[in-house]
Design a protein around this motif. Structure first.
Motif, mmCIF file in Angstrom:
data_model
loop_
_atom_site.group_PDB
_atom_site.id
_atom_site.type_symbol
_atom_site.label_atom_id
_atom_site.label_comp_id
_atom_site.label_asym_id
_atom_site.label_seq_id
_atom_site.Cartn_x
_atom_site.Cartn_y
_atom_site.Cartn_z
ATOM 1 N N ILE A 112 0.854 -1.181 0.000
ATOM 2 C CA ILE A 112 0.000 0.000 0.000
ATOM 3 C C ILE A 112 0.894 1.236 0.000
ATOM 4 O O ILE A 112 2.004 1.218 0.547
ATOM 5 C CB ILE A 112 -0.991 0.045 1.186
ATOM 6 N N SER A 113 0.419 2.277 -0.635
ATOM 7 C CA SER A 113 1.216 3.491 -0.751
ATOM 8 C C SER A 113 0.282 4.659 -0.988
ATOM 9 O O SER A 113 -0.891 4.467 -1.324
ATOM 10 C CB SER A 113 2.215 3.380 -1.906
ATOM 11 N N ASP A 114 0.795 5.829 -0.809
ATOM 12 C CA ASP A 114 -0.012 7.013 -1.098
ATOM 13 C C ASP A 114 0.865 8.074 -1.743
ATOM 14 O O ASP A 114 0.904 8.234 -2.949
ATOM 15 C CB ASP A 114 -0.667 7.532 0.183
ATOM 16 N N CYS A 115 1.669 8.758 -0.933
ATOM 17 C CA CYS A 115 2.365 9.938 -1.446
ATOM 18 C C CYS A 115 3.495 9.596 -2.414
ATOM 19 O O CYS A 115 3.791 10.352 -3.315
ATOM 20 C CB CYS A 115 2.925 10.744 -0.284
ATOM 21 N N ARG A 116 4.148 8.466 -2.197
ATOM 22 C CA ARG A 116 5.335 8.070 -2.969
ATOM 23 C C ARG A 116 6.433 9.123 -2.908
ATOM 24 O O ARG A 116 7.244 9.256 -3.812
ATOM 25 C CB ARG A 116 4.957 7.765 -4.439
ATOM 26 N N ARG A 117 6.474 9.864 -1.835
ATOM 27 C CA ARG A 117 7.478 10.908 -1.642
ATOM 28 C C ARG A 117 8.130 10.819 -0.279
ATOM 29 O O ARG A 117 8.781 11.753 0.171
ATOM 30 C CB ARG A 117 6.821 12.290 -1.792
ATOM 31 N N GLY A 118 7.907 9.716 0.430
ATOM 32 C CA GLY A 118 8.532 9.566 1.741
ATOM 33 C C GLY A 118 7.894 10.416 2.813
ATOM 34 O O GLY A 118 8.543 10.764 3.800
ATOM 35 N N GLU A 119 6.617 10.741 2.651
ATOM 36 C CA GLU A 119 5.963 11.642 3.602
ATOM 37 C C GLU A 119 4.913 10.968 4.475
ATOM 38 O O GLU A 119 4.772 11.289 5.642
ATOM 39 C CB GLU A 119 5.313 12.800 2.839
ATOM 40 N N CYS A 120 4.144 10.027 3.905
ATOM 41 C CA CYS A 120 2.978 9.506 4.639
ATOM 42 C C CYS A 120 3.292 8.254 5.455
ATOM 43 O O CYS A 120 2.571 7.940 6.403
ATOM 44 C CB CYS A 120 1.842 9.216 3.667
ATOM 45 N N GLY A 121 4.300 7.503 5.104
ATOM 46 C CA GLY A 121 4.675 6.304 5.851
ATOM 47 C C GLY A 121 3.872 5.062 5.509
ATOM 48 O O GLY A 121 4.129 3.985 6.057
ATOM 49 N N LEU A 122 2.916 5.169 4.592
ATOM 50 C CA LEU A 122 2.068 4.009 4.289
ATOM 51 C C LEU A 122 2.849 2.837 3.701
ATOM 52 O O LEU A 122 2.475 1.685 3.875
ATOM 53 C CB LEU A 122 0.968 4.411 3.300
ATOM 54 N N CYS A 123 3.920 3.118 3.013
ATOM 55 C CA CYS A 123 4.668 2.054 2.335
ATOM 56 C C CYS A 123 5.767 1.464 3.223
ATOM 57 O O CYS A 123 6.581 0.676 2.742
ATOM 58 C CB CYS A 123 5.308 2.606 1.068
ATOM 59 N N ALA A 124 5.784 1.843 4.520
ATOM 60 C CA ALA A 124 6.897 1.425 5.391
ATOM 61 C C ALA A 124 6.992 -0.090 5.507
ATOM 62 O O ALA A 124 5.981 -0.788 5.596
ATOM 63 C CB ALA A 124 6.721 2.050 6.766
ATOM 64 N N MET A 137 11.880 1.333 7.012
ATOM 65 C CA MET A 137 12.198 2.249 5.922
ATOM 66 C C MET A 137 10.980 2.442 5.025
ATOM 67 O O MET A 137 10.115 1.561 4.944
ATOM 68 C CB MET A 137 13.378 1.727 5.100
ATOM 69 N N CYS A 138 10.907 3.582 4.381
ATOM 70 C CA CYS A 138 9.818 3.853 3.436
ATOM 71 C C CYS A 138 10.239 3.335 2.062
ATOM 72 O O CYS A 138 11.199 3.846 1.467
ATOM 73 C CB CYS A 138 9.526 5.349 3.376
ATOM 74 N N ALA A 139 9.494 2.347 1.573
ATOM 75 C CA ALA A 139 9.903 1.660 0.342
ATOM 76 C C ALA A 139 9.806 2.539 -0.895
ATOM 77 O O ALA A 139 10.420 2.240 -1.916
ATOM 78 C CB ALA A 139 9.047 0.410 0.154
ATOM 79 N N CYS A 140 9.061 3.634 -0.821
ATOM 80 C CA CYS A 140 8.883 4.450 -2.028
ATOM 81 C C CYS A 140 10.126 5.252 -2.372
ATOM 82 O O CYS A 140 10.363 5.531 -3.555
ATOM 83 C CB CYS A 140 7.678 5.365 -1.882
ATOM 84 N N VAL A 141 10.898 5.659 -1.373
ATOM 85 C CA VAL A 141 12.071 6.497 -1.660
ATOM 86 C C VAL A 141 13.366 5.961 -1.048
ATOM 87 O O VAL A 141 14.444 6.154 -1.616
ATOM 88 C CB VAL A 141 11.859 7.958 -1.189
HETATM 89 S S1 FES Z 1 4.014 6.110 -0.074
HETATM 90 FE FE1 FES Z 1 4.061 7.711 1.377
HETATM 91 S S2 FES Z 1 5.950 7.376 2.389
HETATM 92 FE FE2 FES Z 1 5.967 5.924 0.817
#
Ligand code: FES
Length: 322
Positions: free
Chosen positions: A262-274, A302-306
């Motif tokens: 699961i992911s949302d921001c893909r910018r290392g901001e929301c933490g959903l992809c941790a 770690m946040c997988a998006c970034v």
């Molecule tokens: S999707 Fe938001 S921190 Fe990775």
């Protein structure tokens, strides 16, 4: 994923080189484009080595019906900037309408805007908006060389001596301590730059004794401590080991391998992809702003998006969510 994200078809209206490594790309969008605030961003469908992916770029002021971005060509990019630089007038793209997670408060007596490198993109829009309202604003813009700075002529005529350019090649750097010390009590600072600049600013801001809430920031996710190299992750209880290319995020590699994320921001901001890191033989390159310095030092998540591994191999648990 966010439900309110609205994808649209668009065509490239214009491509302009605005610095040695930055191109401004404007898109004519199908349907009406709602008004958006400075600091907003749009997602773009890009193609990297034949695979579809999503990349996020800050939008800059644009004529009615258009969305424009300024894209730095990153030699070690995960492929998004290469794709964007390959676009020509008339090309079809898919993009989302802008949304904002880096908003101006409009409540401060004075605004200090700090930009490092391509971090100028949201700061440029903020400077224009603040200047248009007659707000008290100072912009300090640092980059590795003068030729790498975008929007400088327009900013110069907009801000005059309230624009300070710091050319690293000339030995000039942003003096964070001095900038913060000179601020009135209820000033706010908005910063966008590489993660090293952000970490230094957070420390200097805390030492200045100013309220944490009055330093607002955004960081670009391709600025880590290590150059991107390939690594592999073994996913706990999933029976798969996933290779992550140097031009690919951990999140994209896991998704492409069929690991549900699961992911949302893909910018290392929301933490959903941790994800939880259970074992590793490389160093963690934290590129997010979601985890605290203490959490990053623990090296367990770690946040997988970034964020990524410097190299080597790790065992991760994707079932983990705080
Ligand atoms: S999707 Fe938001 S921190 Fe990775």
């Amino acid at each position: 994923m966010r439900n309110r994200v609205e994808w649209r078809d668009a065509r490239v209206a214009e491509v302009r080189q605005i610095a040695e490594d930055v191109r401004q790309i404007s898109f004519a969008v199908d349907g009406a484009v709602p008004r958006f605030d400075p600091g907003s961003h749009s997602n773009f469908r890009v193609e990297i080595e034949g695979e579809a992916a999503t990349r996020t770029y800050t939008v800059i002021p644009a004529p009615v019906g258009q969305i424009a971005v300024a894209v730095k060509l990153h030699p070690q990019s995960r492929g998004g900037s290469r794709y964007m630089w390959g676009l020509e007038a008339g090309d079809a793209v898919r993009l989302t309408l802008p949304e904002n997670r880096f908003e101006l408060s409009w409540r401060a007596e004075h605004y200090l805007l700090l930009a490092g490198g391509i971090g100028i993109t949201p700061i440029y829009g903020m400077a224009r908006a603040l200047a248009a309202r007659g707000a008290s604003v100072r912009l300090v813009y640092g980059a590795r060389s003068r030729g790498l700075m975008a929007f400088t002529e327009e900013l110069q005529s907009l801000l005059g001596d309230r624009l300070i350019l710091r050319d690293n090649a000339q030995g000039q750097h942003v003096d964070l301590e001095a900038e913060f010390a000179a601020l009135p009590a209820n000033a706010e600072c908005y910063l966008c730059g590489p993660i090293g600049m952000l970490e230094a600013a957070k420390r200097a801001w805390a030492e200045s004794g100013r309220p944490v809430s009055r330093l607002r920031y955004e960081v670009f996710g391709d600025s880590g401590l290590f150059a991107e190299k390939p690594f592999t992750v073994e996913v706990l209880n999933r029976g798969v080991t996933v290779p992550v290319r140097s031009d690919q995020s951990l999140l994209d590699a896991l998704s492409a391998a069929g690991v549900e994320m699961i992911s949302d921001c893909r910018r290392g901001e929301c933490g959903l992809c941790a994800v939880r890191v259970l074992d590793r033989d490389g160093q963690l390159d934290h590129r997010d702003v979601f985890f605290s310095d203490e959490e990053k030092a623990e090296g367990q998540r770690m946040c997988a998006c970034v964020s990524r591994l410097s190299e080597g191999h790790a065992v991760i648990d994707v079932g983990y969510r705080a």
